[in-house]
Design a protein around this motif. Structure first.
Motif, PDB file in Angstrom:
ATOM      1  N   SER A  82       0.866  -1.636  -0.271  1.00 46.52           N
ATOM      2  CA  SER A  82       0.064   0.077   0.003  1.00 46.52           C
ATOM      3  C   SER A  82       0.982   0.987   0.071  1.00 46.52           C
ATOM      4  CB  SER A  82      -0.902  -0.481   1.190  1.00 46.52           C
ATOM      5  OG  SER A  82      -2.322  -1.072   1.827  1.00 46.52           O
ATOM      6  N   PRO A 122     -10.437  -4.841  -6.390  1.00 48.83           N
ATOM      7  CA  PRO A 122      -9.874  -4.554  -4.619  1.00 48.83           C
ATOM      8  C   PRO A 122     -11.297  -5.388  -3.393  1.00 48.83           C
ATOM      9  CG  PRO A 122     -11.812  -3.142  -5.444  1.00 48.83           C
ATOM     10  CD  PRO A 122     -11.641  -3.939  -6.323  1.00 48.83           C
ATOM     11  N   LEU A 172      -8.922  -1.900   2.684  1.00 49.98           N
ATOM     12  CA  LEU A 172      -9.641  -2.232   1.525  1.00 49.98           C
ATOM     13  C   LEU A 172      -8.049  -2.431   1.247  1.00 49.98           C
ATOM     14  CD1 LEU A 172     -11.444   0.391  -0.226  1.00 49.98           C
ATOM     15  CD2 LEU A 172     -12.419  -2.356  -0.030  1.00 49.98           C
ATOM     16  N   SER A 175      -5.205  -0.638  -1.731  1.00 47.89           N
ATOM     17  CA  SER A 175      -4.774   0.955  -1.744  1.00 47.89           C
ATOM     18  C   SER A 175      -3.905   1.596  -0.101  1.00 47.89           C
ATOM     19  CB  SER A 175      -6.404   1.626  -1.830  1.00 47.89           C
ATOM     20  OG  SER A 175      -7.213   1.626  -0.996  1.00 47.89           O
ATOM     21  N   ALA A 194     -14.726   2.073  -4.675  1.00 51.81           N
ATOM     22  CA  ALA A 194     -13.688   1.369  -5.452  1.00 51.81           C
ATOM     23  C   ALA A 194     -13.034   0.960  -7.047  1.00 51.81           C
ATOM     24  CB  ALA A 194     -12.792   0.238  -3.787  1.00 51.81           C
ATOM     25  N   ARG A 195     -13.836  -0.065  -6.589  1.00 45.27           N
ATOM     26  CA  ARG A 195     -14.091  -0.949  -8.109  1.00 45.27           C
ATOM     27  C   ARG A 195     -13.759  -0.179  -9.196  1.00 45.27           C
ATOM     28  NH1 ARG A 195     -16.559  -6.304  -7.779  1.00 45.27           N
ATOM     29  NH2 ARG A 195     -17.603  -6.061 -10.042  1.00 45.27           N
ATOM     30  N   ASP A 197     -12.335   3.220  -8.914  1.00 41.82           N
ATOM     31  CA  ASP A 197     -11.487   3.980  -9.002  1.00 41.82           C
ATOM     32  C   ASP A 197     -11.289   5.003  -7.971  1.00 41.82           C
ATOM     33  OD1 ASP A 197      -8.899   4.839  -8.374  1.00 41.82           O
ATOM     34  OD2 ASP A 197      -8.423   4.869 -10.399  1.00 41.82           O
ATOM     35  N   THR A 229      -8.200   7.358  -6.779  1.00 47.65           N
ATOM     36  CA  THR A 229      -7.908   6.967  -5.114  1.00 47.65           C
ATOM     37  C   THR A 229      -6.604   6.939  -5.643  1.00 47.65           C
ATOM     38  OG1 THR A 229      -8.633   4.623  -5.715  1.00 47.65           O
ATOM     39  CG2 THR A 229      -6.833   4.791  -4.111  1.00 47.65           C
TER      40      THR A 229
END
Length: 307
Positions: A82, A122, A172, A175, A194-195, A197, A229
């Motif tokens: 990360s 993610p 997550l 990230s 998250a999917r 971005d 992100t």
């Protein structure tokens, strides 16, 4: 009173545990209080793996699939890095815990090493470590189960991530975005963002790659502008501190936390200053002795000229 209820008034931004490298090992059985304990990994492997993860600045984490699952003899291992930019996750399988000692953990500080299969979707870690704190098990497990029905193979119950007083606690990967106080609906919103971005702001504690002040600064700017992100990076404020030796220099402010510089990839910049605020004593975990609590709060957000 459960620790999560006692901490309900404490702000979330700036509370994520600082982690840049993750070693997640599937262990479907019972977990001890310690993430790496003799009862889980055995007396021979435990000290060696603990020393190696500490030397590589990698966080060891136990994971298991939500629900009741029989152990097949094969364990999933997740390696994740990360970082502000270039975060990655790889997945591999092992049949013997001693295979963990074959991993070069220092590689988690660089680009994807190709040890395992790249993970593009993610992944969600939901703390369900009841031996550490009952709030995590009571509040985390139902959310993990609900998310697992919608995102099969992407959701794991995990051991202690830090901050069980903010349970349910979720992270997550890769990230490192860390969340607290979510319910099933807001947790699903987090995954869907998250999917795409994007970053869901509900319950956001910060990105694990940053120290608390930088986490707070990033969240503060995200609340001002839309950003993907990896659009934002945070660095220490380059402005020189005031000359404390000057005769007219003000006395140090005991509540001052400092400042950080947030930069968008398009060149926009913001200087975020923050202060520390104090709260009455409360327990940091269920059954613990109450202690004074503090949190970070934003003082100013100043947009700077574009370089």
């Amino acid at each position: 009173m459960p620790c999560s209820a006692a901490a309900a008034e404490i702000p979330l931004p700036g509370t994520a545990t600082r982690v840049t490298g993750w070693l997640c090992v599937e262990h479907p059985g019972a977990w001890g209080r310690d993430v790496i304990g003799d009862a889980v990994l055995g007396p021979e492997l435990t000290p060696e793996l603990a020393a190696r993860t500490a030397a590589a600045h990698v966080r060891p984490t136990l994971i298991r699939r939500p629900g009741r699952n029989e152990f097949t003899g094969t364990r999933t291992v997740l390696l994740a890095s990360s970082r502000p930019e270039g975060s990655w996750c790889e997945r591999l399988e092992i049949t013997d815990l001693n295979q963990l000692l074959d991993l070069e953990l220092d590689l988690l500080n660089g680009p994807p090493p190709g040890i395992g299969v790249p993970v593009h979707d993610p992944l969600v870690l939901v703390c369900a470590h009841g031996k550490r704190d009952q709030c995590c098990a009571r509040l985390g497990r139902p959310i993990a189960a609900e998310l697992a029905t919608k995102y099969p193979g992407q959701v794991w119950e995990c051991s202690h991530t830090g901050g069980h007083r903010f349970a349910p606690a979720l992270v997550l990967l890769p990230s490192g975005l860390t969340y607290g106080r979510l319910d099933a609906a807001t947790a699903e919103e987090m995954v869907e963002a998250a999917r795409r971005d994007e970053v869901s702001l509900t319950g956001l504690r910060g990105r694990s790659c940053y120290p608390p002040l930088h986490q707070l600064a990033e969240v503060a700017v995200r609340e001002q502008i839309p950003a993907t992100t990896t659009d934002l990076t945070v660095t220490p404020d380059p402005s020189p501190p005031p000359d404390s030796a000057a005769a007219d220099a003000p006395l140090p402010n005991p509540t001052a936390a400092g400042a950080a510089l947030v930069t968008h990839r398009d060149g926009r910049r913001w200087r975020v200053t923050a202060r520390t605020i104090a709260f009455p004593p409360r327990q940091a975990s269920c059954g613990a002795t109450p202690k004074p609590a503090t949190a970070l709060a934003v003082d100013t957000i100043e947009q700077l000229p574009t370089t």
